[in-house]
Design a protein around this motif. Structure first.
Motif, short mmCIF file in Angstrom:
data_model
loop_
_atom_site.label_atom_id
_atom_site.label_comp_id
_atom_site.label_asym_id
_atom_site.label_seq_id
_atom_site.Cartn_x
_atom_site.Cartn_y
_atom_site.Cartn_z
N GLN A 1 0.82 -1.21 0.00
CA GLN A 1 0.00 0.00 0.00
C GLN A 1 0.86 1.26 0.00
OE1 GLN A 1 -2.77 -0.42 3.26
NE2 GLN A 1 -3.52 -2.37 2.46
N MET B 1 1.85 2.62 -3.38
CA MET B 1 0.83 3.44 -4.04
C MET B 1 0.41 4.64 -3.21
SD MET B 1 -1.67 0.73 -5.97
CE MET B 1 -2.47 2.04 -6.89
N ARG C 1 -1.48 6.45 -9.88
CA ARG C 1 -2.33 5.31 -9.55
C ARG C 1 -3.25 4.97 -10.72
NH1 ARG C 1 -3.99 8.39 -4.79
NH2 ARG C 1 -2.37 8.17 -3.19
N ILE D 1 0.82 2.45 -11.76
CA ILE D 1 0.73 1.35 -10.80
C ILE D 1 -0.74 1.07 -10.52
CG2 ILE D 1 1.46 0.49 -8.55
CD1 ILE D 1 3.50 2.72 -8.40
N SER D 2 -1.14 -0.20 -10.61
CA SER D 2 -2.50 -0.60 -10.27
C SER D 2 -2.45 -1.68 -9.19
CB SER D 2 -3.24 -1.14 -11.49
OG SER D 2 -3.71 -0.09 -12.30
N MET D 3 -3.60 -1.85 -8.52
CA MET D 3 -3.63 -2.80 -7.41
C MET D 3 -4.89 -3.65 -7.47
SD MET D 3 -2.70 -1.89 -3.50
CE MET D 3 -2.21 -3.12 -2.31
#
Length: 355
Positions: A52, A55, A89, A93-95
């Motif tokens: 976490q 990001m 985001r 970078i993705s989550m």
């Protein structure tokens, strides 16, 4: 290989009534383009906080980055403002989160949730974003995507919701995909499908992946490298072969010994790691794992071990790697597990001594 991400001496703490919890302590690792890095460890080891933090999603306060750098293609994102992070985001970078039901908006159709990403980061109009949303649902293996694009999350099964989450995460073609325990809420059959899907998508899109999990067995066929976390630190890292077939840290031995086997083996019983992780409001003076380690040396309770290099890719934070330390072999249960893994993955393994 070219580096995509460099994390250098990252420290993260959380303010609580009982004091500052030092959740991440001096974490350092690299991630290369097109590579999958698995970060494994027990609950509370700091792996999700690390993910976490990459990001900038930790709540501030009580969370705070107290030191270190996160370099994405050479740019330190620790110093980025929230407005700057909004453009990173999703696009860079993705989550994928653990539970898609709580991550998806229950009041919004799946297609619209994908379209939002495309409109924001790809500057698509409504029609082209909807067409692309259908393509993405098809790409992640959701049947009848033309129909599903107009449905709500509650109309999807658990596995399909996770596929939809992956579609949202991939919508803007990110360079880095962080998967935080993406299969924990799924049954084993669907787990295997999701893992196979992620592998396939990575091959097609050349996306780098950080895979967060507490289960070493999940990453055996997915990751290129593995970092084992304990008490906010990376205590062993190496290639998949090095971690599974030549583990050196007693904590890694414990994780391997606690992996359940699908075979009905009466000789084998799961070995639990004794004790509990330390209180990180007041981290132990020496090695954080010493109190749970049957192989602990006197120095483990006095001084934190350095990081020893076993090979060009294999590093271990344990005094057992010191040249003057007594030679300690993995326990018989771990050797048996290594042999089983060796036969499962058809890797030639030599295990010295023991059963």
């Amino acid at each position: 290989m070219e580096k995509l991400l460099e994390v250098k001496n990252l420290n993260v703490s959380f303010q609580t009534y009982g004091g500052d919890v030092k959740a991440v302590r001096g974490v350092t690792f690299d991630l290369y383009k097109g590579e999958t890095l698995a970060i494994v460890g027990e609950s509370g080891s700091g792996k999700s906080v690390t993910a976490q933090t990459l990001m900038q999603l930790i709540p501030k306060p009580p969370g705070k980055i107290t030191g270190g750098q996160i370099l994405l293609e050479g740019q330190d994102i620790v110093s980025k403002s929230e407005k700057e992070m909004e453009s990173i985001r999703g696009k860079e970078i993705s989550m994928i989160f653990q539970d898609p039901m709580t991550s998806l908006n229950p009041t919004m159709k799946i297609g619209k949730q994908i379209m939002e990403v495309l409109i924001k980061h790809q500057n698509m109009d409504k029609n082209s974003s909807k067409a692309r949303a259908i393509e993405l649902l098809k790409l992640v293996g959701i049947p009848m995507p033309e129909k599903r694009v107009n449905q709500y999350p509650h109309e999807f099964s658990g596995g399909m919701r996770q596929r939809a989450m992956i579609a949202i995460a991939l919508a803007a073609n990110p360079k880095l995909l962080i998967a935080d325990e993406p299969t924990t809420a799924l049954d084993v059959t669907i787990q295997a499908q999701i893992l196979e899907l992620m592998k396939d998508l990575q091959d097609k899109m050349n996306t780098s992946i950080i895979f967060i999990t507490h289960d070493l067995g999940v990453v055996a066929n997915v990751a290129d490298r593995v970092a084992v976390m304990y008490a906010g630190q990376i205590i062993e890292s190496g290639t998949v072969d090095e971690i599974f077939y030549d583990p050196r840290h007693p904590y890694t031995w414990g994780l391997l010994a606690s992996m359940p086997s699908l075979e009905n083996d009466e000789e084998e019983e799961l070995t639990a790691i004794p004790g509990t992780p330390p209180d990180l409001t007041n981290p132990p003076k020496g090695d954080a794992f010493a109190a749970r380690n049957q192989y602990a040396l006197a120095i483990d309770f006095e001084e934190e071990p350095p990081l020893y290099q076993v090979s060009n890719t294999h590093f271990v934070k344990s005094w057992l790697l010191h040249p003057e330390a007594p030679k300690v072999d993995p326990p018989a249960s771990v050797k048996r597990r290594i042999r089983k893994l060796s036969s499962t993955f058809e890797q030639p393994i030599l295990v010295e001594g023991g059963k």
